[in-house]
Design an enzyme around this catalytic site. Sequence first.
Site, PDB file in Angstrom:
ATOM      1  N   ARG A 181      -5.233   1.503  -0.735  1.00 10.78           N
ATOM      2  CA  ARG A 181      -4.289   0.484  -0.347  1.00 10.78           C
ATOM      3  C   ARG A 181      -2.979   0.627  -1.112  1.00 10.78           C
ATOM      4  O   ARG A 181      -2.959   0.877  -2.304  1.00 10.78           O
ATOM      5  CB  ARG A 181      -4.877  -0.898  -0.609  1.00 10.78           C
ATOM      6  CG  ARG A 181      -3.936  -1.968  -0.085  1.00 10.78           C
ATOM      7  CD  ARG A 181      -4.003  -3.150  -0.983  1.00 10.78           C
ATOM      8  NE  ARG A 181      -4.759  -4.205  -0.360  1.00 10.78           N
ATOM      9  CZ  ARG A 181      -5.473  -5.092  -1.037  1.00 10.78           C
ATOM     10  NH1 ARG A 181      -5.543  -5.032  -2.350  1.00 10.78           N
ATOM     11  NH2 ARG A 181      -6.105  -6.031  -0.407  1.00 10.78           N
ATOM     12  N   CYS A 182      -1.860   0.455  -0.412  1.00  6.49           N
ATOM     13  CA  CYS A 182      -0.545   0.465  -1.046  1.00  6.49           C
ATOM     14  C   CYS A 182       0.080  -0.909  -0.819  1.00  6.49           C
ATOM     15  O   CYS A 182      -0.449  -1.730  -0.089  1.00  6.49           O
ATOM     16  CB  CYS A 182       0.344   1.552  -0.447  1.00  6.49           C
ATOM     17  SG  CYS A 182       0.837   1.229   1.247  1.00  6.49           S
ATOM     18  N   GLU A 192      10.322 -10.471   2.557  1.00  4.82           N
ATOM     19  CA  GLU A 192       8.920 -10.402   2.985  1.00  4.82           C
ATOM     20  C   GLU A 192       8.491 -11.555   3.868  1.00  4.82           C
ATOM     21  O   GLU A 192       7.465 -11.479   4.557  1.00  4.82           O
ATOM     22  CB  GLU A 192       8.014 -10.347   1.738  1.00  4.82           C
ATOM     23  CG  GLU A 192       8.152  -9.031   0.983  1.00  4.82           C
ATOM     24  CD  GLU A 192       7.605  -9.121  -0.434  1.00  4.82           C
ATOM     25  OE1 GLU A 192       6.612  -8.433  -0.711  1.00  4.82           O
ATOM     26  OE2 GLU A 192       8.176  -9.865  -1.247  1.00  4.82           O
ATOM     27  N   GLN A 210      11.737   3.680  -2.922  1.00  3.44           N
ATOM     28  CA  GLN A 210      12.335   2.363  -3.060  1.00  3.44           C
ATOM     29  C   GLN A 210      12.454   1.971  -4.521  1.00  3.44           C
ATOM     30  O   GLN A 210      12.824   0.835  -4.830  1.00  3.44           O
ATOM     31  CB  GLN A 210      11.594   1.227  -2.337  1.00  3.44           C
ATOM     32  CG  GLN A 210      10.366   1.544  -1.617  1.00  3.44           C
ATOM     33  CD  GLN A 210       9.674   0.373  -0.953  1.00  3.44           C
ATOM     34  OE1 GLN A 210       8.754   0.601  -0.185  1.00  3.44           O
ATOM     35  NE2 GLN A 210      10.032  -0.862  -1.199  1.00  3.44           N
TER      36      GLN A 210
END
Lengths: 162, 775, 288
Positions: B362-363, B728, B221
Amino acid sequence: MAEHQLEVMVNGQLVTAMVEPRLTLADFLRDRLRLTGTHLGCEHGVCGACTVLADGAAIRSCLVFAVQMQGVAVATVEGLTPDGGGLSDVQEAFRAEHGLQCGFCTPGFVVSVTAFLAEHPDPSTDQIRDGLSGNLCRCTGYQGIVRAVQATVRARQEARHD
Amino acid sequence: MTEQGATAGRYVGARVQRLEDPRLLAGRGRYIDDHIVPGMLHAAFVRSPVARGALARVDVATAQAMPGVAAVFTMDDFRDIFLPTFSTIAGRDAVTPPLRPLADGDVRFTGDPIVIVVAESRYLAEDAVEAVDVDLDPLEPVLDSETGLTAGILVHPETGSNLAAQISSPADDEQAFADAAHVVTETITQHRYVAVPMEGRGLVASWEPGRDELTIWAATQAPHEMRSYCARMLGLPEHRVRVVMGDVGGGFGQKMFVTREEMAVVLASYRLGRPVRWIEDRAENLLAGGHARQEQATISMATDHDGHLLAARVHHLENVGAYSVPGTGSVGGGVAAFFPGPYRLPMLSFANQAVYTNTCGRCAYRGPWLFETVAREQMMDIVARAIGMDPLSLRRANVITDDDLPYTSATGVPYERISPAKTLEQAAELIGYDSFRREQEAARAEGRYLGVGLSLYVEPIQTRGLLGSEGAILRVDPTGEITLIMGTASHGQSVETTMAQVVADVLGCDPSSIVFIQGDTAVAPWGPGTGGSKSAVIAAGAAQLAAERMREKMLQVAGHVLEVAPSDLELSGGSAHVRGDPEARLSFGQLAEAAYLNPAALPADIEPGLLVSARSAAPPLVLANACHACTVEVDVHTGLVKILRYVVSEDCGPMINPMVVEGQIAGGVAQGIGGVLLEHMVYDADGNPLTTTFMDYLLPTACEVPDVEYGHVVTPANTPGGFKGVGEGGAIGSPPAVLNAVADALASLGARITGTPLGPAQVLAALAAARTTSR
Amino acid sequence: MKAAPFEYHAPETPDEALGLLAQFGDEAKVLAGGQSLVPVLALRMARFEHLVDLNRIPALRYVQVDNDVTRVGAMTRHAAIGGSAEIRSRVPLLAEATPHIGHFQIRNRGTIGGSLSHADPGAEYPAVALALDAEIVLASARGTRTVPAAEFFTGTFTTVAEPDEVLTEARFTGRPQGCAVLELARRHGDFALAGVACAVELNSAGRIQSLRIALFGVASTPVRATAAEQAARGAAAGELDPEEVGRAALAGVSCVSDLHADAGYRERVAAHLAGQAIRQALQEARNG
């Protein structure tokens, strides 16, 4: 391990190949025939991105081995797309109703919906959701997909009345 | 920059069907697994079966000798070529664990890649993976944040601490708490769940010695991020690295930054001088693709007699795993900044710790900081019930109204151009809040438990620093065809269509006549990638600006050819014509011919050709806002939750394409519903993940997600077009709306819900606990 | 996620298949619908040197009615069972259970023989077979034997079938007047966290001649609630308290705890579902 001779109809064309038994139908279609519209989302039979038609029945192509398709007529999303450009009515409805975003799950839905509507030409919304529950989408929240199926049903009913 | 204001024309604002769709529907998308690079080899990884351990020995000899195996690499094989580096987007100061592409002497989570096998097919690579002999001495792992802070076990020994980051930001609130009429304290938990794009990670990396070029085709992305990162990692000049992005099957943040396996694939290609391909399978994606969301906070809120918020204290704890990805080493800053949300909260004390554990790192995942909304909105309902107010009334008493704007929050965030009060009222009306309360009471008399949940939030669109600018190149070729080239990396966000709408309105042509090229760093202007809800802000800004410059150029050339002033000309129907005289026209083809094919005939002040570029810049902060409202019925025998209705009143400013906006919201809402009711990434007590297939990690299907009903409020941003972002928001507002609805349904039974996981067993447990307490 | 290599065999008769199994023993695995086996192979959770594909044996695909007995060939697909008029009229519990199985794409390949042999504790067909006291036919090169369903399932994914045996047929006798299949799953189509297959027969006086309750998804095999069944025998259909019987059905059942639900949850939900299933089956019996 010994390879096997395979003769299979794919999108109306006879294909002959030598295949290793463990080669899945999905990988055969994608890697050997370069029909890359059938996608791999999980390779363990849950997400439905790999759905194709085998003798008209929707199946998960990651759960059959190519060698098992001896003598079978397989249809992929490419085969469901009209020749010479244009889209099938199911595909048009997906476009009109915004039933796709990233597009990765889409061929699996198109194939599943095509098969579903052949069996259920007049489904209720609950039956539609039930029929879609074997395909996972992560982008759309399914709303546009449900609408696309409903729109296809309506359009087909109208065409029958004409 | 042009004046701010809605530029709704023929296409902007309309539900234009997507240009991406025909190829994707026909199965002619080009995803990374569809891409062939001649001579490419296929990679698979040997991964740690334990959460923590010492690597005594790795024996690759048998694997190396297997048929079709080209190479088997460990960290030893990359040591001399690997240069640890930072993410351009996240910055040098981003919280980052010690970085290595492969395990080096020890393993730090189950799934930690130890060896990369490169072979002639993925089938053969997986065969060889099984032949690698790894000698591991398992050690006791730390798996949760609290233990991570106190146990003497270090996840990364070289850091000397499991504290990845911390924040201490106290307020002078003793008096406020002492004087408050009510103080309510609760610990809100959020469990671990994950992004699960339908397509996993994947890339083909090709280092060509002799040409000294590195080309990477990737499911990414952020192609420019990958380019600069990999260039630095190998010590190559940035412009010798090219990243090409085709169609990408979703990302949700997981594909924003370069991850360790991707580094290993690039290094393997560099080592071998051959193209190396890796397509992540689903088990790998769930095991090691990047996890998210595991946080909790103990929150105290002080209010006056009428429920007005006086002060809040938040102690926030995050479990960031072992190899957290840059940018998500801690989200404490975002949680702190936006905890006050859309309310007048005078004071906030905030403390945070981000803790390393021996779990998958964590991403970024759609709204990485969203815990501020999840926690705050649940807390609002908990406070409301504690002080005897309806949750809607408590929100009404505290929500920032138009009269309060501009408003600076207790955390120093300037609020303007937002509409939380309007969306609250619209959502309440759409869900039929008051009549639902009556329906709820009637149902209770029949032994049925219905509930309504609200969730109100303000969303920052990430446009600070290098995230605030996007570029566009607009080219009309000698035959008059239009090509738009951008540095975006749309992977479901319909940017190909929305940017064409923007350009088409300015140039007076059909959006479908525009060819869109993105994601190829060789031709696309630098871009910060697609994510963070900013496409409509910065990408549209760049496309708009470029289109206006092209329009000006076209009118100049047309004016010269038609011998009129450019101000007398209009662009429409794919041609330039004199206003009021449609016969006096030049098609774009004729225009382009004039511009390219006879440059000598152009006056000196008109540059030949039709090529423009532009770069937008956004204000440092753009805010969107929305209110979610959800009604549920809870089956108290089985604990199953059925969502009855789901409403979103959103304000993302004017919309380029309402169909796209609604689709983004619906997808985000589905992820929130799935996250709360179904999805749970589970580790056992030894640190083995139990949910690494779709049989165990449960995604919502069409049977589990309702239709979302939409209300739109329009408050333009201070940007060209006034567009805000929406990518989001759906995921941010939905978890607390669902949680609050369930809590509301069970409140009359005394059951307390304080976060997730919230499967049927947890619902029944809350009911059982209520019965025990009430005795 | 690619399977380890194997040799592939596609016999065209049952005898051919049995010969291959006799030859290869426990190095061979039978491939039926593949909907459960192929994921296991892809995940490399198990591997076999030889796969014996039963899909090319037409002799194993049938629904035959002989007087009171309905015989279903092992390779009959779920979709065919769900769409079979004979099954619907003669073994309605089987027809009613079918839509609960996965999704239609799974049902297009999955087979009854595969489902019974795989013996997933959360599967529907094993519970139906148990509820109806079906007979399961196992064939090998050594001969054929018939095993009552009550003896067939011995543990999680475990049956009495030997490695060289193939399940060739399931036999259902009689036709209960009332039946119901209810299950609870996290999502539509998932394996049940708790499920009940229930069949009831009333005598001419409207009293319960037989009440058969098979629980699935709760223990390591499907379980008949024999004590509760016996207690209900002879009761007047209208006087029975289905919820009470449902609770009694769980007495003595060792519910399992796993990732998706703990034993207490399973017990509670199964009791609730059993009550509902009994109520539904009784209603159908009294109406019909």
